[in-house]
Design an enzyme around this catalytic site. Structure first.
Site, short mmCIF file in Angstrom:
data_model
loop_
_atom_site.label_atom_id
_atom_site.label_comp_id
_atom_site.label_asym_id
_atom_site.label_seq_id
_atom_site.Cartn_x
_atom_site.Cartn_y
_atom_site.Cartn_z
N GLN A 61 36.52 49.27 35.00
CA GLN A 61 35.22 49.40 35.68
C GLN A 61 34.53 48.04 35.75
O GLN A 61 34.69 47.21 34.86
CB GLN A 61 34.34 50.41 34.95
CG GLN A 61 34.83 51.84 35.08
CD GLN A 61 33.99 52.82 34.28
OE1 GLN A 61 32.83 52.56 33.99
NE2 GLN A 61 34.59 53.93 33.92
N LYS A 62 33.75 47.87 36.80
CA LYS A 62 33.13 46.56 37.05
C LYS A 62 32.39 46.03 35.82
O LYS A 62 32.51 44.86 35.47
CB LYS A 62 32.18 46.65 38.25
CG LYS A 62 31.87 45.30 38.86
CD LYS A 62 31.17 45.43 40.19
CE LYS A 62 30.80 44.08 40.78
NZ LYS A 62 31.93 43.23 41.08
#
Lengths: 175, 155
Positions: A61-62
């Site tokens: 995830q970012k």
């Protein structure tokens, strides 16, 4: 520091939902029906072809990508997992990959690109991905792209075998 | 951790110089591990962090920070103490030598030393510690039953 001979450290990265943990578990013969998004990291140690593979899978995830750098050290092989059917994010995927390849601590690592989810309708083929991800621009690393399906397990072994062979010829030829 | 305060009996006949050097170093490590200063440092470290660890396959990012701190304090302490006792001591060389002889050492020492390089061993150590801590703090709440007691004569 290398723990001992014939030990290979593999780091598996890629955007979230690419299938990294599924690949890891499938390769290890585990159940893949209850996998949820990885918020930290997983480690598996596998024996394969006489090598001890230490495989590290870090959440994609970012907000988690800034943690990736904590796992670069001593990496022999980098597996970049791509969701071939997530066309909307392939640009993002390409950008993250090329940033990663500039990392000095990964400079000696062999790169394997797993084009995962090839079985899904609308998935890009290898040639398209090679083009969109600008793979031919990569001169700094030995690299290879192969399609796979983490769910069915197709081509996982072939990919890992290529990676191990490349690493082995680089590292263990002096044995 | 009781395993470090137990007496350690170590018998081995050393043949060549490398052997002698190796076993002398192991002897020094055994000495360090039972010193109060080390036990305190080690205990403080375990106490400070064990509650972060969870019995789950997935690892939290904070484990990596704790692992680095562990190497920077516990491993470094042993390394520095050894440096005072062994001339030109080299921890990396020693750990390499150690791996060639996995069966020669008291398993407690080998296990401890492996926690410095092997993350999984490090995590297991904390999970064991956590289990010990949680086993020691017995929850009595289910053993008590509070109920209203009314004397018949009061009615």
């Amino acid at each position: 520091m290398k723990q001992k001979e014939k030990e290979i450290r593999i780091l598996m990265l890629g955007l979230d939902n690419a299938g990294k943990t599924t690949i890891l578990k499938k390769f290890n013969g585990e159940d893949i029906n209850t996998i949820s998004p990885t918020l930290g990291f997983n480690i598996k140690t596998l024996e394969h072809r006489g090598f001890k593979l230490n495989m590290w899978d870090v959440g994609g995830q970012k907000s988690l990508r800034s943690y990736w750098r904590n796992y670069f050290e001593c990496t022999d092989g980098l597996i970049w997992v791509v969701d071939s059917a997530d066309k909307r994010r392939l640009k993002d995927c390409k950008a993250e990959l090329h940033i990663l390849l500039q990392e000095e601590r990964l400079s000696g690592a062999t790169l394997l690109v797993f084009a995962n989810k090839r079985d899904l309708p609308g998935a890009c083929n290898i040639e398209e991905l090679r083009d969109i991800l600008d793979l031919d621009e990569i001169k700094s690393h030995h690299w290879h792209i192969i399609w796979c399906s983490a769910v069915t397990g197709e081509n996982l072994l072939q990919g890992i075998d290529w990676l191990i062979s490349d690493i082995a010829t680089r590292i263990f030829t002096l044995d | 951790m009781n395993e470090f305060s137990d007496d350690i009996i170590f018998i081995h006949r050393s043949s060549d110089d490398t052997d002698k050097e190796f076993h002398a170093t192991v002897g020094h490590i055994e000495d360090i591990l039972i010193e109060d200063k080390f036990l305190e440092l080690h205990n403080d470290f375990m106490e400070k962090h064990w509650q972060e660890f969870e019995e789950s396959e997935e690892n939290k990012f904070i484990y990596t920070d704790i692992f680095k701190e562990y190497q920077a304090t516990i491993e470094k302490y042993i390394e520095e103490e050894l440096g005072k006792k062994v001339k030109d001591f080299n921890m990396l060389a020693f750990e390499e030598e150690l791996k060639k002889r996995p069966n020669e050492l008291d398993s407690g020492i080998f296990d401890l030393l492996s926690t410095f390089t092997d993350f999984i061993q490090f995590k297991m150590k904390f999970l064991d510690y956590k289990a010990m801590k949680e086993g020691n703090t017995i929850d009595f709440s289910n053993d008590f039953c509070v109920s209203k007691y009314v004397l018949i004569g009061d009615k």
